[in-house]
Scaffold this motif. Sequence first.
Motif, PDB file in Angstrom:
ATOM      1  N   SER A 142       0.827  -1.214   0.000  1.00  0.00           N
ATOM      2  CA  SER A 142       0.000   0.000   0.000  1.00  0.00           C
ATOM      3  C   SER A 142       0.861   1.263   0.000  1.00  0.00           C
ATOM      4  N   ALA A 143       2.084   1.164   0.526  1.00  0.00           N
ATOM      5  CA  ALA A 143       2.978   2.321   0.513  1.00  0.00           C
ATOM      6  C   ALA A 143       3.400   2.683  -0.907  1.00  0.00           C
ATOM      7  N   LEU A 144       3.283   1.748  -1.836  1.00  0.00           N
ATOM      8  CA  LEU A 144       3.710   1.972  -3.215  1.00  0.00           C
ATOM      9  C   LEU A 144       2.541   2.135  -4.187  1.00  0.00           C
ATOM     10  N   VAL A 145       1.356   2.331  -3.669  1.00  0.00           N
ATOM     11  CA  VAL A 145       0.160   2.378  -4.508  1.00  0.00           C
ATOM     12  C   VAL A 145       0.233   3.461  -5.591  1.00  0.00           C
ATOM     13  N   GLU A 146       0.984   4.515  -5.347  1.00  0.00           N
ATOM     14  CA  GLU A 146       1.089   5.607  -6.325  1.00  0.00           C
ATOM     15  C   GLU A 146       1.992   5.271  -7.507  1.00  0.00           C
ATOM     16  N   LEU A 147       2.724   4.145  -7.433  1.00  0.00           N
ATOM     17  CA  LEU A 147       3.662   3.790  -8.501  1.00  0.00           C
ATOM     18  C   LEU A 147       3.124   2.635  -9.333  1.00  0.00           C
ATOM     19  N   ASP A 148       3.257   2.738 -10.649  1.00  0.00           N
ATOM     20  CA  ASP A 148       2.883   1.601 -11.497  1.00  0.00           C
ATOM     21  C   ASP A 148       4.043   0.606 -11.518  1.00  0.00           C
ATOM     22  N   ARG A 149       3.876  -0.504 -12.219  1.00  0.00           N
ATOM     23  CA  ARG A 149       4.871  -1.575 -12.234  1.00  0.00           C
ATOM     24  C   ARG A 149       6.237  -1.080 -12.711  1.00  0.00           C
ATOM     25  N   ASP A 150       6.254  -0.296 -13.796  1.00  0.00           N
ATOM     26  CA  ASP A 150       7.524   0.212 -14.315  1.00  0.00           C
ATOM     27  C   ASP A 150       8.205   1.145 -13.317  1.00  0.00           C
TER      28      ASP A 150
END
Length: 172
Positions: A142-150
């Motif tokens: 959830s801490a990385l929700v703002e980032l897409d896979r790339d």
Amino acid sequence: MTTTSSRPDVIDTVLADWRSARPATKAGALHVVGRILWLGRRYEEAVAQLLSEHHLSYSDYDVLATLRRAGAPFELTPTELAKRVLLSSGGLTACLRRLESSDLVSRHGVPEDRRRLMAKLTPKGFDLVEAFIDQRFALADSALVELDRDERGQTEALLRRLVVSAGGEALR
């Protein structure tokens, strides 16, 4: 889909304060390091909140999880533990005492060398770790929700370079 925010954050405020207080100070690295530290603290706080009902600290859980991921028989020497957790030797000793008094870890000597101790996850400690593993990783996700896979891949690669250059190579 991700959004790029140009809104000022807490680190921008810190840097603006330093520019005002000491204009000649070269604090530019804080753009990255400050954000890493801030995010790391927020993650530790979220995990600590998750563990608080069991009266465990982030460090306590880190030691338990390290023993769990060591695989059966879920034991390591204090030296091996110290290489895998971010605690001083004194902090690790205090942590092991707390965990032992809570029956989450046991410590025993090695028959071949009585000077050598092993820290072992107890069944109670194993069950406790198992109850939190998925929740802990969900918090990280959830801490990385703002980032897409790339973006996640790029961020991982950049941070890996920094970790390795700072001496954090794998312990194999």
